[in-house]
Motif scaffolding. Sequence first.
Motif, PDB file in Angstrom:
ATOM      1  N   LEU A   1       0.759  -1.191   0.060  1.00  0.00           N
ATOM      2  CA  LEU A   1       0.027  -0.192  -0.112  1.00  0.00           C
ATOM      3  C   LEU A   1       0.687   1.230   0.112  1.00  0.00           C
ATOM      4  CD1 LEU A   1      -2.967  -0.394   2.563  1.00  0.00           C
ATOM      5  CD2 LEU A   1      -3.070  -0.051   0.090  1.00  0.00           C
ATOM      6  N   ILE A   2       1.791   1.313   1.004  1.00  0.00           N
ATOM      7  CA  ILE A   2       2.914   2.530   1.032  1.00  0.00           C
ATOM      8  C   ILE A   2       3.401   2.605  -0.197  1.00  0.00           C
ATOM      9  CG2 ILE A   2       4.827   3.384   2.049  1.00  0.00           C
ATOM     10  CD1 ILE A   2       4.045   1.814   4.615  1.00  0.00           C
ATOM     11  N   ARG A   3       3.826   1.551  -0.981  1.00  0.00           N
ATOM     12  CA  ARG A   3       4.662   1.701  -2.284  1.00  0.00           C
ATOM     13  C   ARG A   3       3.791   2.194  -3.409  1.00  0.00           C
ATOM     14  NH1 ARG A   3       5.956  -0.469  -6.848  1.00  0.00           N
ATOM     15  NH2 ARG A   3       4.319  -2.098  -6.880  1.00  0.00           N
ATOM     16  N   ARG A   4       2.377   1.826  -3.454  1.00  0.00           N
ATOM     17  CA  ARG A   4       1.531   2.283  -4.518  1.00  0.00           C
ATOM     18  C   ARG A   4       1.313   3.567  -4.287  1.00  0.00           C
ATOM     19  NH1 ARG A   4      -0.658  -1.821  -8.022  1.00  0.00           N
ATOM     20  NH2 ARG A   4       0.499  -3.858  -7.587  1.00  0.00           N
ATOM     21  N   ILE A   5       1.248   4.095  -3.041  1.00  0.00           N
ATOM     22  CA  ILE A   5       0.862   5.598  -2.758  1.00  0.00           C
ATOM     23  C   ILE A   5       2.219   6.697  -2.878  1.00  0.00           C
ATOM     24  CG2 ILE A   5       0.071   7.255  -1.175  1.00  0.00           C
ATOM     25  CD1 ILE A   5      -1.697   5.036   0.000  1.00  0.00           C
ATOM     26  N   ASP A   6       3.105   6.070  -2.388  1.00  0.00           N
ATOM     27  CA  ASP A   6       4.190   6.787  -2.223  1.00  0.00           C
ATOM     28  C   ASP A   6       5.294   6.715  -3.207  1.00  0.00           C
ATOM     29  OD1 ASP A   6       6.155   8.895  -0.332  1.00  0.00           O
ATOM     30  OD2 ASP A   6       7.208   7.218  -0.730  1.00  0.00           O
ATOM     31  N   GLY A   7       5.410   5.768  -3.753  1.00  0.00           N
ATOM     32  CA  GLY A   7       6.559   5.159  -4.741  1.00  0.00           C
ATOM     33  C   GLY A   7       7.847   4.451  -4.124  1.00  0.00           C
ATOM     34  N   ARG A   8       8.186   4.395  -2.747  1.00  0.00           N
ATOM     35  CA  ARG A   8       9.200   3.926  -1.937  1.00  0.00           C
ATOM     36  C   ARG A   8       8.809   2.764  -1.435  1.00  0.00           C
ATOM     37  NH1 ARG A   8      10.812   9.218   1.662  1.00  0.00           N
ATOM     38  NH2 ARG A   8       8.481   9.366   1.299  1.00  0.00           N
ATOM     39  N   THR A   9       9.515   1.838  -1.233  1.00  0.00           N
ATOM     40  CA  THR A   9       9.202   0.540  -0.604  1.00  0.00           C
ATOM     41  C   THR A   9       9.168   0.867   0.936  1.00  0.00           C
ATOM     42  OG1 THR A   9      11.398  -0.122   0.043  1.00  0.00           O
ATOM     43  CG2 THR A   9      10.709  -0.785  -2.282  1.00  0.00           C
ATOM     44  N   LEU A  10       8.549   0.042   1.610  1.00  0.00           N
ATOM     45  CA  LEU A  10       8.227   0.113   3.131  1.00  0.00           C
ATOM     46  C   LEU A  10       9.710   0.532   3.838  1.00  0.00           C
ATOM     47  CD1 LEU A  10       6.839  -0.053   6.173  1.00  0.00           C
ATOM     48  CD2 LEU A  10       7.405  -2.589   5.910  1.00  0.00           C
ATOM     49  N   GLY A  11      10.836  -0.394   3.556  1.00  0.00           N
ATOM     50  CA  GLY A  11      12.119  -0.152   4.329  1.00  0.00           C
ATOM     51  C   GLY A  11      12.509   1.159   4.217  1.00  0.00           C
ATOM     52  N   LYS A  12      12.507   1.535   2.797  1.00  0.00           N
ATOM     53  CA  LYS A  12      13.059   2.977   2.309  1.00  0.00           C
ATOM     54  C   LYS A  12      12.214   4.050   3.047  1.00  0.00           C
ATOM     55  CE  LYS A  12      14.963   5.709  -1.517  1.00  0.00           C
ATOM     56  NZ  LYS A  12      15.268   5.768  -2.748  1.00  0.00           N
ATOM     57  N   PHE A  13      10.760   3.870   3.024  1.00  0.00           N
ATOM     58  CA  PHE A  13       9.857   5.140   3.611  1.00  0.00           C
ATOM     59  C   PHE A  13      10.192   5.179   5.172  1.00  0.00           C
ATOM     60  CE2 PHE A  13       6.179   6.279   5.569  1.00  0.00           C
ATOM     61  CZ  PHE A  13       5.471   7.278   4.761  1.00  0.00           C
ATOM     62  N   PHE A  14      10.032   4.067   5.801  1.00  0.00           N
ATOM     63  CA  PHE A  14      10.523   3.983   7.299  1.00  0.00           C
ATOM     64  C   PHE A  14      11.694   4.665   7.299  1.00  0.00           C
ATOM     65  CE2 PHE A  14      12.370   1.753  10.670  1.00  0.00           C
ATOM     66  CZ  PHE A  14      11.619   2.060  11.692  1.00  0.00           C
ATOM     67  N   ALA A  15      12.772   4.448   6.909  1.00  0.00           N
ATOM     68  CA  ALA A  15      14.123   5.073   7.109  1.00  0.00           C
ATOM     69  C   ALA A  15      14.339   6.307   6.924  1.00  0.00           C
ATOM     70  CB  ALA A  15      15.224   4.159   6.234  1.00  0.00           C
ATOM     71  N   GLU A  16      13.530   6.837   5.871  1.00  0.00           N
ATOM     72  CA  GLU A  16      13.712   8.361   5.380  1.00  0.00           C
ATOM     73  C   GLU A  16      12.526   9.106   6.002  1.00  0.00           C
ATOM     74  OE1 GLU A  16      15.388   7.409   0.878  1.00  0.00           O
ATOM     75  OE2 GLU A  16      13.340   8.343   1.194  1.00  0.00           O
ATOM     76  N   GLU A  17      11.503   8.771   6.727  1.00  0.00           N
ATOM     77  CA  GLU A  17      10.583   9.339   7.277  1.00  0.00           C
ATOM     78  C   GLU A  17      10.583   9.263   8.585  1.00  0.00           C
ATOM     79  OE1 GLU A  17       8.654  11.525   5.543  1.00  0.00           O
ATOM     80  OE2 GLU A  17       9.521  11.162   3.723  1.00  0.00           O
ATOM     81  N   LEU A  18      10.927   8.068   9.299  1.00  0.00           N
ATOM     82  CA  LEU A  18      10.900   7.784  10.477  1.00  0.00           C
ATOM     83  C   LEU A  18      12.198   7.858  11.170  1.00  0.00           C
ATOM     84  CD1 LEU A  18       7.770   5.766  11.027  1.00  0.00           C
ATOM     85  CD2 LEU A  18       8.172   8.017  11.960  1.00  0.00           C
ATOM     86  N   ALA A  19      13.019   6.760  10.936  1.00  0.00           N
ATOM     87  CA  ALA A  19      14.419   5.909  11.788  1.00  0.00           C
ATOM     88  C   ALA A  19      15.300   7.150  11.527  1.00  0.00           C
ATOM     89  CB  ALA A  19      14.525   4.875  11.155  1.00  0.00           C
ATOM     90  N   GLY A  20      15.328   7.856  10.421  1.00  0.00           N
ATOM     91  CA  GLY A  20      16.717   8.781   9.989  1.00  0.00           C
ATOM     92  C   GLY A  20      16.151  10.061  10.594  1.00  0.00           C
ATOM     93  N   PRO A  21      14.850  10.566  10.477  1.00  0.00           N
ATOM     94  CA  PRO A  21      14.897  12.044  11.217  1.00  0.00           C
ATOM     95  C   PRO A  21      14.960  11.942  12.867  1.00  0.00           C
ATOM     96  CG  PRO A  21      13.330  11.506   9.526  1.00  0.00           C
ATOM     97  CD  PRO A  21      13.942  10.382   9.557  1.00  0.00           C
ATOM     98  N   LEU A  22      14.511  10.581  13.227  1.00  0.00           N
ATOM     99  CA  LEU A  22      14.521  10.596  14.730  1.00  0.00           C
ATOM    100  C   LEU A  22      15.888   9.972  15.173  1.00  0.00           C
ATOM    101  CD1 LEU A  22      10.914   8.960  14.982  1.00  0.00           C
ATOM    102  CD2 LEU A  22      11.491  11.403  15.810  1.00  0.00           C
TER     103      LEU A  22
END
Length: 382
Positions: A169-190
């Motif tokens: 679902l995340i990939r279809r909406i955002d274009g990024r895979t879950l792992g990349k989305f999580f890393a760039e939007e949550l784990a990285g910034p935090l």
Amino acid sequence: MSNVAGFCTDEFESVRTAFTEQVESGAELGASLCITVEGDTVVDLWGGHADPERTRRWGADTLVNAFSVTKTMTALSALLLVDQGALDVHEKVAHYWPEFAANGKADIEVRHLLSHTSGVSGWEAPIEVPDIYERESSTARLAEQEPWWEPGTVSGYHALNYGHLIGELIRRIDGRTLGKFFAEELAGPLGADFHIGGAAQYSDRIATLVPPEYPEFDQSLLPQDSVMYKTLFQPLLDFEMCGTPEWRDAEIGGVNGQGNARSVARIQSLISNGGELSGRKYLSEKTIDLIFDEQVDGVDLAILLPLRFGIGYGLPHAQTVPNVPDGRVCWWGGLGGSMVVNDLDHRVTFAYTMNRMAPGLIGSDRADAYLKAAFAAVRGGA
């Protein structure tokens, strides 16, 4: 020299005592425990060893497979998209992922995936563990299946495929895979050392799992057409595979996140702290409220335990998790005993990870000891 390191504020000294007892007695092999209050760390402890031979001490930066605690990271990733207006939990999954409508799944809603009530709790056989490493083919198989029960009526724990479903679902909406989305939007910034996929590069810091000992039994005696069998035994998780580079590198957002209690607490304190950390607002109160919109309360078809699910998280259940406090609380645990609990009433997050896995599907005696001490301190023994 003590086998426990880290720090603990005076108010939580009983937590240090409980943790030290378990580590020093050998009940724990290696573990980490972290508690935040209003987003600030008040307990950050680690101790024991990262391998069964006891040649490597568990360090401040030791990671471990947190199993289904990973699901809370996947759910939080989805909630970020909800908050941005890109994902609607009441919309049909097929609105974002058209292929998913096949074979009677057109009316399944996003909230059904997030609450384990979709009817798609695993893969049709034949399926082997390495098959789930490949995102495209494994998600395509899920899209083609029929649901195993009427969606939205009861939960059937999405044990291995939760991250495949939400991640697609995340990939279809955002274009990024879950792992990349999580890393760039949550784990990285935090600044959180938690990884969904791509973790083989950290293998020198990842603790070796010690699986629980289960009595031998004949799988053929189980009803092969049951949701429980199809979910938990198709494929059956192989703990030796969980230590391979292939497993660590795959994005399996239901079960293969690598982290420690500090990183779990850091990320999940977004929930307990009202959606804000370090001066940045990640989630609105309206989005957080969705977590507590109860979707189901009853015996789960896959793990045969009474469970309450909101959207993305478990809710307190006195019978199944008596030491998770009642109130505006959400939680989830990983196979072997790892645990995360968000107490919004007191703005507290509790997190625990370890490498000696306990038997059973949820929690452990060790996790219970820490939960009791922590929430007695938080709630004054209530």
